[in-house]
Design a protein around this motif. Structure first.
Motif, short mmCIF file in Angstrom:
data_model
loop_
_atom_site.label_atom_id
_atom_site.label_comp_id
_atom_site.label_asym_id
_atom_site.label_seq_id
_atom_site.Cartn_x
_atom_site.Cartn_y
_atom_site.Cartn_z
N MET A 1 6.99 5.07 6.15
CA MET A 1 5.67 4.77 5.68
C MET A 1 5.01 5.99 5.03
N TRP A 2 5.27 7.18 5.55
CA TRP A 2 4.63 8.37 5.00
C TRP A 2 5.09 8.65 3.58
N SER A 3 6.35 8.37 3.29
CA SER A 3 6.85 8.61 1.94
C SER A 3 6.18 7.65 0.95
N TRP A 4 5.97 6.39 1.36
CA TRP A 4 5.29 5.42 0.51
C TRP A 4 3.85 5.86 0.25
N LEU A 5 3.16 6.30 1.30
CA LEU A 5 1.78 6.75 1.16
C LEU A 5 1.69 7.99 0.28
N LEU A 6 2.62 8.93 0.46
CA LEU A 6 2.63 10.13 -0.36
C LEU A 6 2.91 9.80 -1.83
N HIS A 7 3.73 8.78 -2.05
CA HIS A 7 3.99 8.34 -3.42
C HIS A 7 2.71 7.84 -4.07
N ARG A 8 1.90 7.10 -3.34
CA ARG A 8 0.62 6.61 -3.88
C ARG A 8 -0.37 7.75 -4.09
N ILE A 9 -0.42 8.69 -3.16
CA ILE A 9 -1.33 9.84 -3.27
C ILE A 9 -0.97 10.69 -4.47
N THR A 10 0.33 10.96 -4.66
CA THR A 10 0.74 11.76 -5.81
C THR A 10 0.45 11.02 -7.12
N GLY A 11 0.51 9.71 -7.11
CA GLY A 11 0.14 8.95 -8.30
C GLY A 11 -1.31 9.15 -8.66
N VAL A 12 -2.18 9.15 -7.66
CA VAL A 12 -3.61 9.38 -7.90
C VAL A 12 -3.83 10.81 -8.40
N ILE A 13 -3.14 11.78 -7.80
CA ILE A 13 -3.26 13.17 -8.23
C ILE A 13 -2.82 13.31 -9.69
#
Length: 104
Positions: A1-13
């Motif tokens: 789950m953390w990798s999926w969330l980090l993927h979304r966060i990096t997309g926003v960044i």
């Protein structure tokens, strides 16, 4: 789950960083992309941090997505293993190279 969330966060960044880049470089005047202006900007610690965060975000986001494509579409297990290994090691090498460019 953390990798999926980090993927979304990096997309926003990445979206915020690209918007900031386009506003600064393309709408704030032509003197922002002269050699002297770029060198002056790159000497500031805040720009170095911005570049490193943007670099790591782009590498994680891109290679995590590539890993997903390999997982879903590559059927040959040996090829899949090789590509997954490359999707893990190549961004590490690129991150070290990018870090060297920004700070040295």
């Amino acid at each position: 789950m953390w990798s999926w969330l980090l993927h979304r966060i990096t997309g926003v960044i990445l979206v915020v960083g690209l918007l900031y880049h386009f506003i600064l470089m393309h709408f704030m005047g032509h003197d922002n992309y002269s050699y002297n202006a770029v060198m002056q900007r790159l000497s500031e610690p805040s720009w170095k941090i911005f570049n490193i965060v943007f670099l790591f975000s782009a590498l994680y986001h891109g290679f995590y997505g590539l890993n997903g494509v390999v997982t879903e579409y590559v059927r040959n297990n040996s090829l899949k293993r090789i590509l997954k290994f490359m999707a893990f090691t190549v961004p590490i090498g690129l991150a070290f190279y990018g870090f060297k460019i920004v700070f040295f």
